[in-house]
Design an enzyme around this catalytic site. Structure first.
Site, PDB file in Angstrom:
ATOM      1  N   TYR A  91       1.073  -0.853  -0.108  1.00 36.63           N
ATOM      2  CA  TYR A  91       0.122   0.449  -0.318  1.00 36.63           C
ATOM      3  C   TYR A  91       0.606   1.540  -0.093  1.00 36.63           C
ATOM      4  CZ  TYR A  91      -4.170  -2.957   0.753  1.00 36.63           C
ATOM      5  OH  TYR A  91      -4.971  -3.548   0.435  1.00 36.63           O
ATOM      6  N   HIS A 139     -17.017  -2.712   4.251  1.00 34.73           N
ATOM      7  CA  HIS A 139     -15.215  -2.630   4.182  1.00 34.73           C
ATOM      8  C   HIS A 139     -15.834  -3.265   5.791  1.00 34.73           C
ATOM      9  CE1 HIS A 139     -10.864  -1.305   5.170  1.00 34.73           C
ATOM     10  NE2 HIS A 139     -11.911  -0.316   6.795  1.00 34.73           N
TER      11      HIS A 139
END
Length: 625
Positions: A222, A404
């Site tokens: 990320y 999520h």
């Protein structure tokens, strides 16, 4: 024309005959409807190098998906299909393979050992096969549901696509085993909604939020890049955004998000690096408000023509955080990237401000999942009391949603309840993966009125865990959230819940007593007003420490599950300032559900083509792959 079958055993089990249909190059199989002539609108690379490319389109009237598989460098064949979690074992497959003389196309499945078997019910129908300058192109179709127990039911939400490359001929299909193949997976939303695209305003401008010449790491990473809006940037409405993917990196850029920071800090130290870096500024923790999100396979995101997402202005932070997930499993080196998202915005504010609201569970350790669970469910409530207090009389309209969880989430669903009756599903993903998160347009607008209830449930798999997984912000902790995108914007930014902490302390005391005090599960010294049970002598502990002390036997598991399913909750009915709406929000009873929606049942095709019981032989370049 009679052709040799892959093996006598397969032929006997499938057809009772060795008769098959010979497919002439470039000639479509004429059974069923003709294939679409225009390019298929959705496209993704399947493998990191981009040698396999999948395009598709959806026909909701036919309840059928059209696939086009482009194989740039075909060796001896290819496997493509779907499975529950992305394994090539126990998968629903279509296979192109050669025995050295002929090339075959057929519907197949793999067992738990990776052994390939030809399906007795051929539901993948080849429509066209041709050589192109880019490679071999296969066009085929498949119904959503087939009522074949060996087939995958294609439904809304995430689909785990799998592939394997055959590098040598096989005498029969059953000689193929997935264990030795070059293989992989790609996640995608196959059933894209068919919605009209609003016209963009003539005065729209664009802003590119991009990474700057990032050397893509040789592993999954990320990447965080902080940027900021121009000085004195006035309030605008975002009306559309789209991905900017550096050419050649399409298979490596997995998903992208832009987060807006809160105005808590006037200045934030510039940063561009791994999101896990120790050098990442602590101030970036306030950058959590999702402004835009894209994932592989998604196209441009449009706001309804009457609404736009506000950004800029004196009350808004100038700082934006770009987060890119690079997925590089084959360690491709020396690739630089400038991918990002292009925002389309207008200074002419639309009639409504769009808002983003959090539904689900509060980030707290009182909500936890025991270890070694295959499907443990936690539920968060946006109660009727909160929507009554916070929503306008005419309600709100939900047009998009982003689900999520963290690493153990496998399923998420949000249900709209009115007067005790389940009305409709807001969003649902039965094959959810935390590695594939995108803002998804809903197939139809969901209307929510004052007094309605929104219930969000998440399912978790902790079979590989030895200790409880508690709720929280950390990657190894868990969340259960649905970010709904709606209009008109209200003051309600967060509508979530958690169980009452004092009831949880009673659970810990019960576990301690049932084990004759062998395990210490005493409450923490501060942060709770719950009375401590008499006769306890062990040191006080935090909630995560208490969960770590629980002996996870059948008793402690069943009681915790019952606790979560029945005890009162604390509701967070919060404004954007994190201040709750006036009212009593503790010890709220769970909403009563008197009528549930019926579970959808797969619809079987009403009729089958004659070709669906025939093995297709593909003549490509002299009959060989």
């Amino acid at each position: 024309m009679q052709v040799p079958s892959p093996s006598a055993r397969e032929a006997a089990s499938m057809y009772g005959t060795a008769v098959a249909v010979f497919l002439v190059l470039l000639v479509a199989v004429l059974q069923g409807l003709a294939p679409p002539e225009s390019p298929l609108p959705y496209r993704i690379p399947l493998d990191p190098k981009g040698d396999l490319e999948l395009s598709w389109d959806v026909s909701y009237t036919q309840k059928t998906i059209y696939f086009q598989l482009l194989v740039q460098e075909l060796k001896a064949g290819v496997l493509f299909g779907m499975s529950d979690r992305g394994e090539l074992e126990n998968a629903d497959l279509v296979v192109l393979w050669t025995d050295g003389d002929n090339a075959y196309f057929g519907d197949a499945w793999s067992d738990q050992r990776g052994q390939i078997h030809l399906d007795s019910q051929q539901d993948y129908q080849l429509l066209r096969a041709q050589r192109t300058p880019k490679g071999l192109c296969l066009l085929f179709k498949r119904p959503f549901g087939t009522c074949d127990p060996k087939d995958y039911f294609i439904e809304d939400g995430t689909v785990h696509l799998v592939y394997g490359v055959l590098e040598e001929p096989f005498g029969s299909l059953e000689a193929i085993n997935t264990s030795g193949l070059q293989k992989g997976l790609q996640r995608v939303q196959l059933l894209k909604p068919k919605i009209s695209i609003p016209a963009l305003p003539e005065d729209r401008r664009t802003m590119d939020i991009q990474a700057h010449n990032v050397l893509i790491p040789s592993k999954t990473t990320y990447w965080c890049h902080l940027t900021k809006l121009p000085q004195d940037f006035p309030r605008h409405h975002i009306v559309m955004y789209e991905p900017i993917i550096t050419k050649g990196n399409e298979a490596l850029v997995h998903h992208i998000e832009i987060f807006q920071c809160t105005n808590q800090f006037q200045n934030i130290t510039s940063f561009s690096g791994s999101c896990d870096s120790k050098e990442k500024p602590q101030e970036l923790k306030v950058c959590r408000h999702v402004l835009a999100a894209w994932a592989l396979g998604a196209r441009a995101f449009y706001y309804p023509e009457e609404a736009g997402l506000a950004f800029g202005g004196s009350n808004s932070s100038r700082f934006l955080l770009l987060e890119i997930h690079y997925h590089n499993p084959t360690n491709i080196r020396g690739r630089y990237d400038n991918s990002g998202i292009r925002l389309h915005y207008t200074a002419k504010l639309r009639h409504f401000n769009a808002g983003i609201m959090e539904l689900g569970l509060v980030y707290t350790p009182v909500m936890a999942i025991p270890p070694k669970e295959s499907a443990f469910v936690l539920t968060g409530y946006c109660t009727a009391k909160c929507t009554q207090a916070a929503l306008p009389p005419l309600g709100i309209r939900i047009f998009a949603s982003q689900l999520h969880t963290h690493l153990t989430g496998t399923k998420v669903v949000t249900m709209l309840v009115r007067d005790g009756q389940e009305i409709e599903i807001v969003n649902r993903d039965d094959h959810y993966s935390p590695n594939f998160q995108e803002i998804r347009m809903l197939k139809k607008t969901v209307y929510v009125y004052p007094g309605d209830v929104l219930i969000t449930s998440c399912t978790y798999n902790t079979e590989d865990k030895n200790e409880a997984t508690v709720g929280g912000l950390g990657t190894q902790e868990e969340m259960c959230v649905n970010y709904i995108h709606y209009y008109p914007q209200t003051q309600l930014e967060l509508c979530k819940s958690h169980i009452d902490p004092c009831f949880l302390q009673k659970y810990f005391h019960l576990v301690n007593r049932s084990n004759l005090g062998e395990y210490c599960t005493c409450p923490q010294a501060s942060g709770t007003t719950c009375p401590q049970a008499s006769g306890t002598t062990c040191p006080r502990a935090s909630v995560p420490e208490q969960f770590a002390s629980v002996p996870w036997n059948s008793f402690s598991r069943v009681v915790l599950k019952a606790l979560y399913d029945f005890i009162p909750v604390t509701v967070h009915c919060n404004k954007s300032s994190a201040v709750r709406f006036p009212g009593k929000w503790d010890l709220q009873p769970l909403p009563e559900i008197i009528s549930k929606l019926k579970e959808p049942t797969p619809r079987c095709p009403t009729s089958r083509d004659q070709s669906s019981s025939s093995l297709t032989v593909v003549n490509i370049g002299g009959g060989k792959v």
